[in-house]
Design an enzyme around this catalytic site. Sequence first.
Site, PDB file in Angstrom:
ATOM      1  N   ASN A  23       0.867  -1.165   0.000  1.00  0.00           N
ATOM      2  CA  ASN A  23       0.000   0.000   0.000  1.00  0.00           C
ATOM      3  C   ASN A  23       0.912   1.225   0.000  1.00  0.00           C
ATOM      4  OD1 ASN A  23      -1.796   2.029   0.448  1.00  0.00           O
ATOM      5  ND2 ASN A  23      -2.758   1.125   2.258  1.00  0.00           N
TER       6      ASN A  23
ATOM      7  N   ARG B  36      -2.466  -2.058  -3.712  1.00  0.00           N
ATOM      8  CA  ARG B  36      -3.676  -1.260  -3.557  1.00  0.00           C
ATOM      9  C   ARG B  36      -3.574  -0.082  -4.522  1.00  0.00           C
ATOM     10  NH1 ARG B  36      -5.291   3.057   0.978  1.00  0.00           N
ATOM     11  NH2 ARG B  36      -7.409   3.364   0.262  1.00  0.00           N
TER      12      ARG B  36
ATOM     13  N   HIS C  86     -12.784   3.093  -0.906  1.00  0.00           N
ATOM     14  CA  HIS C  86     -12.826   2.146   0.217  1.00  0.00           C
ATOM     15  C   HIS C  86     -13.569   0.873  -0.163  1.00  0.00           C
ATOM     16  CE1 HIS C  86     -12.530   5.638   3.365  1.00  0.00           C
ATOM     17  NE2 HIS C  86     -11.333   5.135   3.128  1.00  0.00           N
TER      18      HIS C  86
ATOM     19  N   GLY D  44     -12.631   5.757   9.566  1.00  0.00           N
ATOM     20  CA  GLY D  44     -11.239   5.840   9.987  1.00  0.00           C
ATOM     21  C   GLY D  44     -10.771   7.257   9.758  1.00  0.00           C
TER      22      GLY D  44
ATOM     23  N   ARG E 285     -10.582  15.978   6.294  1.00  0.00           N
ATOM     24  CA  ARG E 285     -11.393  16.426   5.146  1.00  0.00           C
ATOM     25  C   ARG E 285     -12.817  16.714   5.603  1.00  0.00           C
ATOM     26  NH1 ARG E 285     -10.015  11.147   1.711  1.00  0.00           N
ATOM     27  NH2 ARG E 285      -8.777  10.604   3.532  1.00  0.00           N
TER      28      ARG E 285
ATOM     29  N   GLU F 200      -8.091  -4.704   4.776  1.00  0.00           N
ATOM     30  CA  GLU F 200      -7.971  -4.473   3.337  1.00  0.00           C
ATOM     31  C   GLU F 200      -6.820  -5.274   2.748  1.00  0.00           C
ATOM     32  OE1 GLU F 200      -8.977  -0.027   2.473  1.00  0.00           O
ATOM     33  OE2 GLU F 200      -8.560  -0.245   4.601  1.00  0.00           O
TER      34      GLU F 200
HETATM   35  P1  AMP Z   1      -7.863   4.335  10.686  1.00  0.00           P
HETATM   36  O1  AMP Z   1      -7.680   5.359   9.598  1.00  0.00           O
HETATM   37  O2  AMP Z   1      -8.813   3.253  10.328  1.00  0.00           O
HETATM   38  O3  AMP Z   1      -6.585   3.845  11.261  1.00  0.00           O
HETATM   39  O4  AMP Z   1      -8.586   5.109  11.909  1.00  0.00           O
HETATM   40  C1  AMP Z   1      -7.984   6.166  12.575  1.00  0.00           C
HETATM   41  C2  AMP Z   1      -8.994   6.847  13.494  1.00  0.00           C
HETATM   42  O5  AMP Z   1      -9.482   5.896  14.460  1.00  0.00           O
HETATM   43  C3  AMP Z   1      -8.378   7.983  14.303  1.00  0.00           C
HETATM   44  O6  AMP Z   1      -9.261   9.086  14.318  1.00  0.00           O
HETATM   45  C4  AMP Z   1      -8.290   7.385  15.686  1.00  0.00           C
HETATM   46  O7  AMP Z   1      -8.364   8.385  16.663  1.00  0.00           O
HETATM   47  C5  AMP Z   1      -9.511   6.516  15.735  1.00  0.00           C
HETATM   48  N1  AMP Z   1      -9.437   5.578  16.876  1.00  0.00           N
HETATM   49  C6  AMP Z   1      -8.653   4.499  17.012  1.00  0.00           C
HETATM   50  N2  AMP Z   1      -8.861   3.927  18.230  1.00  0.00           N
HETATM   51  C7  AMP Z   1      -9.791   4.673  18.877  1.00  0.00           C
HETATM   52  C8  AMP Z   1     -10.447   4.607  20.148  1.00  0.00           C
HETATM   53  N3  AMP Z   1     -10.160   3.639  21.020  1.00  0.00           N
HETATM   54  N4  AMP Z   1     -11.360   5.544  20.450  1.00  0.00           N
HETATM   55  C9  AMP Z   1     -11.653   6.521  19.583  1.00  0.00           C
HETATM   56  N5  AMP Z   1     -11.080   6.626  18.365  1.00  0.00           N
HETATM   57  C10 AMP Z   1     -10.173   5.729  18.006  1.00  0.00           C
END
Ligand code: AMP
Length: 602
Positions: A7, A63, A152, A182, A213, A361
Amino acid sequence: MQVLVLNCGSSSLKWKLIDAASRQALARGQVERLARTEGAHAAAIDEALRALDGARVDAVGHRVVHGGERFHDPALIDDEVVAAIEACAPLAPLHNPANLAGIRAARAALPGVPQVAVFDTAFHHTLPRRASTYALDPAVAARHGIRRYGFHGTSHAFVAREAAAFLGQPLERLRLVTLHLGNGASACAIEHGHSVETSMGFTPLEGLVMGTRPGDLDAGVVLALLREYGQSVDDVDRLLNQASGLAGLSGVGNDLREVEERAAQGDDRARLAIAVFAHRVRKYVGAYAAVMGGVDAVVLTAGIGENAVAMRRRILQRLDFLGLSLDEDRNADARVSDAKRVADVGDPTSRVRVLVVRTDEELMIAEEAAKVVAGRTAVRQPGPIPIAVSARHVHLNQEALETLFGPGATLTPRNDLSQPGQFACQETVNLIGPRRRIDGVRILGPLRSKCQVEISRTDEFHLGVDAPVRHSGHVEGSAPITLEGPKGTLTLQEGLICAWRHIHMHPDDAKAFGVQDGDEVQVEVHGGPGRDLIFGDVVIRVSPKFRLEMHIDTDEANAAELSQHATGQLLTPEGEELATTAATARLLSRRPTLRRPALTGA
Ligand code: AMP
């Protein structure tokens, strides 16, 4: 098969070596802060290969963010595919060039190892035109490829599959809203296994609030910033891609955990950021339930979806009107991991199931890449398959027949149809839509347990209704329609569908073709003079009562200019045992796919 999944982002490389059969990750790593210079990706890939320390790599899965109009499926990479990905770069100027740098570096570092591109957009190629079309001047849209593509897709497809397996129900019977929350965030409406709406559009900027964003935004804001407030294009780009969303609103940064901490301390900006994020997601859940005429499960995934207990509660509160209620304790206790991917957080009485699913993914890319490499050649199966054009028609049950034709009415066979036991009847009914009517629509026998009305897209427009594309018999939550017979009128609350193109076959045929009931295949159709086309997404229906025949609707037949005796040949990507005899084998990934036909007139 051991697949190295790469990726490549603009400033980082994430990699994982996955055993596709056992679904185990054998090694993983990340190279951060890549310089924006030529050769940086090559150096990062060299670093990854050193870390792999001679481990076997049977295939590489890349990816790729944007597959444009061209890629509906994963593609085995060759020079021509590289050029086609390059051609999509204007659609994703941040992502595709980085993905390409990774592809070039990996091809150079691992010559002879097959490489497969898996596209974030591909899963959404089934969006109906009403969902993928922006209400812009079509000439402008067509010239620049401006439409909703969606992203996604790998994650939405993966969690949908996991959710269906957890629920013990076939994906092709479910209506799901999947929420990938995410740092990037998007929602998807998945009706019977196919993406029918998604929140990201032409680029990954549209839709939900994200880490940096803004998601949905009046395009007039961009014009005003450029024209009235003296910002440059680069300023606006930075604002929209890096300085908005949770980070921009809160002033804390894009990590929800930190935003939540600050909100708990009473910070109003942080509180507002959380409220705006949750509100936007709720809005999409409601909208997508409406798009599909109902929802069976809501699935939350990615960093926030998998972990943020309080955010899940905010998003899903007060949805009882949809038949959805969260169980507070289950929600608080939910933990998902590679070992236990799904947690059920719905109240036991909730009609709509609520699932937290761990996305992966890389695993999906590894599986897709392994599939493409294992079945590198498309094989023309023994054929030919006769093609029948299915005109609009109606299936009734006894009760409906008596309502329309009077008590004790029976069907009068007019002529036999090609499928054994099926016949067209003397009787016809009129279809009455909100806009216009279609008279004299043939009833097909024998009677069924449920009424079903099958029309084409052109009919749909004429009647003034939106009908979902469905497999025959799957009428739950489909569109309403009024039928008029000589003795009465009947309004069906559901039953109106556009039929998914399909092939009927006997179990003996299925065995010969190496396919099963429910498989989706491609069919090469030999149409009129000089017109050979590929129909994608053709579903296989197997029953001892069926005779080999492919059914398409009148719109599709017209668009393809099919002659009366057109035939098709099955293309199976995984026909390895047949591949040895197939002198005509060609690469599946090179095939153009017939697009949904355009509406005609009406
Ligand atoms: P990703 O792009 O899928 O890695 O997701 C990242 C996002 O998930 C970020 O905003 C993190 O703050 C949030 N995140 C991960 N763990 C937690 C948690 N335990 N509580 C709240 N947000 C989380």
